[in-house]
Write a protein that holds these residues in place. Structure first.
Motif, PDB file in Angstrom:
ATOM      1  N   THR A 344       0.762  -1.055   0.201  1.00 39.77           N
ATOM      2  CA  THR A 344       0.073   0.027  -0.023  1.00 39.77           C
ATOM      3  C   THR A 344       0.768   1.163  -0.049  1.00 39.77           C
ATOM      4  OG1 THR A 344      -0.101   0.008   2.275  1.00 39.77           O
ATOM      5  CG2 THR A 344      -1.782  -1.230   1.246  1.00 39.77           C
ATOM      6  N   PHE A 345       0.416   2.195  -0.545  1.00 37.04           N
ATOM      7  CA  PHE A 345       1.086   3.598  -0.676  1.00 37.04           C
ATOM      8  C   PHE A 345       0.432   4.677   0.006  1.00 37.04           C
ATOM      9  CE2 PHE A 345       2.566   7.643  -2.637  1.00 37.04           C
ATOM     10  CZ  PHE A 345       3.724   7.471  -2.159  1.00 37.04           C
ATOM     11  N   ASP A 346       0.758   5.484   1.070  1.00 35.15           N
ATOM     12  CA  ASP A 346       0.237   6.623   1.468  1.00 35.15           C
ATOM     13  C   ASP A 346       0.803   7.911   1.103  1.00 35.15           C
ATOM     14  OD1 ASP A 346      -0.657   8.614   3.550  1.00 35.15           O
ATOM     15  OD2 ASP A 346      -0.570   7.479   4.980  1.00 35.15           O
ATOM     16  N   PRO A 347      -0.143   8.496   0.112  1.00 32.72           N
ATOM     17  CA  PRO A 347       0.564   9.862  -0.456  1.00 32.72           C
ATOM     18  C   PRO A 347       0.616  10.848   0.448  1.00 32.72           C
ATOM     19  CG  PRO A 347      -1.873   9.316  -0.962  1.00 32.72           C
ATOM     20  CD  PRO A 347      -1.189   8.371  -0.375  1.00 32.72           C
ATOM     21  N   ASP A 348       0.066  11.095   1.609  1.00 33.62           N
ATOM     22  CA  ASP A 348       0.172  11.873   2.613  1.00 33.62           C
ATOM     23  C   ASP A 348       1.330  11.957   3.412  1.00 33.62           C
ATOM     24  OD1 ASP A 348      -2.309  13.147   1.696  1.00 33.62           O
ATOM     25  OD2 ASP A 348      -3.417  11.713   3.143  1.00 33.62           O
ATOM     26  N   ARG A 349       1.522  10.701   3.773  1.00 32.02           N
ATOM     27  CA  ARG A 349       3.072  10.653   4.582  1.00 32.02           C
ATOM     28  C   ARG A 349       4.162   9.854   3.640  1.00 32.02           C
ATOM     29  NH1 ARG A 349       3.000   9.499   9.911  1.00 32.02           N
ATOM     30  NH2 ARG A 349       4.380   7.670   9.420  1.00 32.02           N
ATOM     31  N   HIS A 350       3.801   9.942   2.386  1.00 32.50           N
ATOM     32  CA  HIS A 350       5.005   9.371   1.423  1.00 32.50           C
ATOM     33  C   HIS A 350       5.721   7.854   1.819  1.00 32.50           C
ATOM     34  CE1 HIS A 350       4.719  13.029  -0.899  1.00 32.50           C
ATOM     35  NE2 HIS A 350       4.608  13.664   0.261  1.00 32.50           N
ATOM     36  N   THR A 351       4.739   6.968   2.211  1.00 36.20           N
ATOM     37  CA  THR A 351       5.125   5.754   2.949  1.00 36.20           C
ATOM     38  C   THR A 351       4.572   4.694   1.847  1.00 36.20           C
ATOM     39  OG1 THR A 351       3.393   5.886   4.416  1.00 36.20           O
ATOM     40  CG2 THR A 351       5.525   6.597   5.165  1.00 36.20           C
ATOM     41  N   LEU A 352       5.690   3.753   1.643  1.00 38.66           N
ATOM     42  CA  LEU A 352       5.295   2.454   0.899  1.00 38.66           C
ATOM     43  C   LEU A 352       5.205   1.271   2.087  1.00 38.66           C
ATOM     44  CD1 LEU A 352       4.323   0.873  -1.679  1.00 38.66           C
ATOM     45  CD2 LEU A 352       7.118   0.989  -2.068  1.00 38.66           C
ATOM     46  N   THR A 353       4.424   0.570   1.971  1.00 41.24           N
ATOM     47  CA  THR A 353       4.214  -0.566   2.896  1.00 41.24           C
ATOM     48  C   THR A 353       4.306  -1.925   2.217  1.00 41.24           C
ATOM     49  OG1 THR A 353       3.381   0.823   4.728  1.00 41.24           O
ATOM     50  CG2 THR A 353       2.995  -1.555   5.219  1.00 41.24           C
ATOM     51  N   VAL A 354       5.179  -2.887   2.529  1.00 38.47           N
ATOM     52  CA  VAL A 354       5.379  -3.770   1.855  1.00 38.47           C
ATOM     53  C   VAL A 354       5.281  -5.106   2.626  1.00 38.47           C
ATOM     54  CG1 VAL A 354       6.214  -5.371  -0.062  1.00 38.47           C
ATOM     55  CG2 VAL A 354       6.291  -3.109  -0.172  1.00 38.47           C
ATOM     56  N   THR A 355       4.277  -6.025   2.751  1.00 35.07           N
ATOM     57  CA  THR A 355       4.253  -7.311   3.504  1.00 35.07           C
ATOM     58  C   THR A 355       4.628  -8.496   2.885  1.00 35.07           C
ATOM     59  OG1 THR A 355       2.600  -6.436   4.844  1.00 35.07           O
ATOM     60  CG2 THR A 355       2.868  -8.711   5.269  1.00 35.07           C
ATOM     61  N   VAL A 356       5.515  -9.276   3.503  1.00 34.46           N
ATOM     62  CA  VAL A 356       6.003 -10.822   3.011  1.00 34.46           C
ATOM     63  C   VAL A 356       5.268 -11.646   3.892  1.00 34.46           C
ATOM     64  CG1 VAL A 356       7.899 -11.826   2.417  1.00 34.46           C
ATOM     65  CG2 VAL A 356       8.199  -9.495   2.280  1.00 34.46           C
ATOM     66  N   PRO A 357       4.816 -12.468   3.321  1.00 34.30           N
ATOM     67  CA  PRO A 357       4.055 -13.396   4.041  1.00 34.30           C
ATOM     68  C   PRO A 357       4.948 -14.453   4.958  1.00 34.30           C
ATOM     69  CG  PRO A 357       2.835 -13.597   2.145  1.00 34.30           C
ATOM     70  CD  PRO A 357       4.159 -12.556   1.766  1.00 34.30           C
ATOM     71  N   GLN A 358       4.667 -14.967   5.924  1.00 29.54           N
ATOM     72  CA  GLN A 358       5.744 -15.772   6.734  1.00 29.54           C
ATOM     73  C   GLN A 358       6.521 -16.819   5.951  1.00 29.54           C
ATOM     74  OE1 GLN A 358       4.257 -18.637  10.131  1.00 29.54           O
ATOM     75  NE2 GLN A 358       4.491 -16.922  11.226  1.00 29.54           N
ATOM     76  N   ARG A 359       7.723 -16.664   6.186  1.00 28.64           N
ATOM     77  CA  ARG A 359       8.688 -17.621   5.723  1.00 28.64           C
ATOM     78  C   ARG A 359       9.724 -17.968   6.668  1.00 28.64           C
ATOM     79  NH1 ARG A 359      11.552 -14.442   1.076  1.00 28.64           N
ATOM     80  NH2 ARG A 359       9.727 -14.731   0.163  1.00 28.64           N
ATOM     81  N   SER A 360      10.816 -18.765   6.413  1.00 25.12           N
ATOM     82  CA  SER A 360      11.693 -19.347   7.294  1.00 25.12           C
ATOM     83  C   SER A 360      12.644 -18.177   7.677  1.00 25.12           C
ATOM     84  CB  SER A 360      12.517 -20.510   6.688  1.00 25.12           C
ATOM     85  OG  SER A 360      13.572 -20.853   7.203  1.00 25.12           O
TER      86      SER A 360
END
Length: 370
Positions: A344-360
């Protein structure tokens, strides 16, 4: 406003004296202080100054002050043992700001001689602020725990004066009593003045600094005025800084499990971080694991190396979330070279959030965007 105290002594004689007479495992604290804005301000400068001068990192304050404070606005009178006492209940603004200070200290210990230090004992706004920052304190455990281990092994304290890292900068000495570094890349300038909002003068060391709460950026060396309400405080992450936090919502009695970790990456420069973990019980130097994390600004590449080392209770799988600050809206986000839609991207805070599913935890992970 109080000298260092030696706690926990249980010997048959008088408390030993001398600079090295404290019990081996004591935590140094700044005495039974009064609940005043002046004390709060003094504690901001005391921790980094004392830690740098003596090598003691784990310095502790009575967050909120300790003693009865007769006549303090918001205080209450009660009778105990046939005597009338004045509680050390704080004005809401002072309580909120003191809890904020404790969030970015080596030890966060809310304490007084008559309680009145819990969020629900204060007004709605102060309660919400205190809950937010106490939760943040718990979220910061991976970062704080790593810094505590580094303090034990290198002598560089968790809370350090800016002049320790920027010795050539004159303003690093001039502002030593009002701001400090929490670890190598977080600049903290606690609010020590009353009111529903406060404007704080902040000196920024060289480089780019991003507000941890708003995403606004500042360039140093420079002095800026930062206004905050009770929902935020002046905290900034240097470009290239990587701040790990946990999102497990686990009990606060041990560090683990860290099954979900967020890495906040401050854009603008390359950076690296080594996350340290152990069982939270063994003596220093016992079994542990480290996870090397690096960020390359060119290409916006975050690389998480496989965990090195093992210890009792270590998690085998982990969900990673990367939060890139100072980002622009991406066209493509990739995890290990494959395009992903888990962002997801927040244009007001200029932040990109990326989630990687559970892994070893033994698997390398690379996140990049363009």
């Amino acid at each position: 406003y109080g000298s260092l105290q030696a706690g926990g002594y249980s010997g048959p004689g008088a408390l030993p004296t001398g600079p090295w007479a404290d019990k081996r495992s004591t935590i140094h604290f700044t005495g039974d202080t009064s609940s005043t804005w002046g004390t709060l301000k003094a504690e901001v400068g005391y921790t980094p100054g004392e830690a740098a001068a003596t090598g003691m990192s784990a310095i502790s304050h009575d967050i909120g002050g300790h003693n009865d404070t007769t006549g303090l606005p918001g205080s209450e009178t009660y009778v105990s043992g046939g005597q009338t006492h004045q509680t050390a209940k704080l004005p809401d603004d002072m309580y909120a700001r003191w809890v904020q200070l404790g969030t970015f200290q080596p030890v966060d210990r809310l304490h007084s001689n008559h309680s009145d230090r819990l969020p629900w004992q204060y007004g709605a706004e102060a309660k919400a602020s205190a809950e937010k920052f106490l939760t943040l304190r718990e979220d910061l455990v991976p970062y704080t725990y790593t810094q505590a281990q580094q303090a034990a092994t290198t002598g560089i304290p968790v809370v350090r004066p800016t002049y320790l890292q920027y010795p050539e900068e004159e303003n690093a000495y001039a502002t030593a009593g009002s701001e400090y570094l929490y670890g190598p890349d977080m600049l903290v300038a606690p609010v020590t003045t009353p009111g529903s909002t406060a404007t704080t003068s902040v000196w920024f060391p060289p480089g780019q600094w991003t507000d941890y709460f708003t995403g606004r950026t500042y360039t140093g060396p420079s002095t800026q005025h930062v206004t905050t309400d009770w929902n935020s405080m002046p905290v900034f992450v240097k470009a290239g800084g990587i701040v790990p936090t946990r999102t497990d919502n686990v009990a606060n009695d041990v560090q683990n499990p860290l099954t979900k970790v967020t890495l906040t990456v401050s854009g603008g420069a390359d950076g690296s971080y080594s996350l340290y973990e152990d069982d939270g019980k063994s003596a220093a130097g016992g079994p542990s694991a480290t996870t090397a994390v690096s960020y390359t600004e060119n290409g916006h590449v975050l690389h998480i190396a496989p965990a090195q080392g093992t210890y009792s209770g270590q998690v085998t799988d982990r969900e990673w979330t990367a939060v890139f600050t100072g980002a622009t809206a991406p066209t493509t986000v990739r995890v290990d070279g494959e395009a992903t839609k888990n962002w997801t991207f927040d244009p007001d805070r200029h932040t990109l959030t990326v989630t990687v599913p559970q892994r070893s935890v033994g698997t390398a992970t690379t996140i990049m965007y363009s």
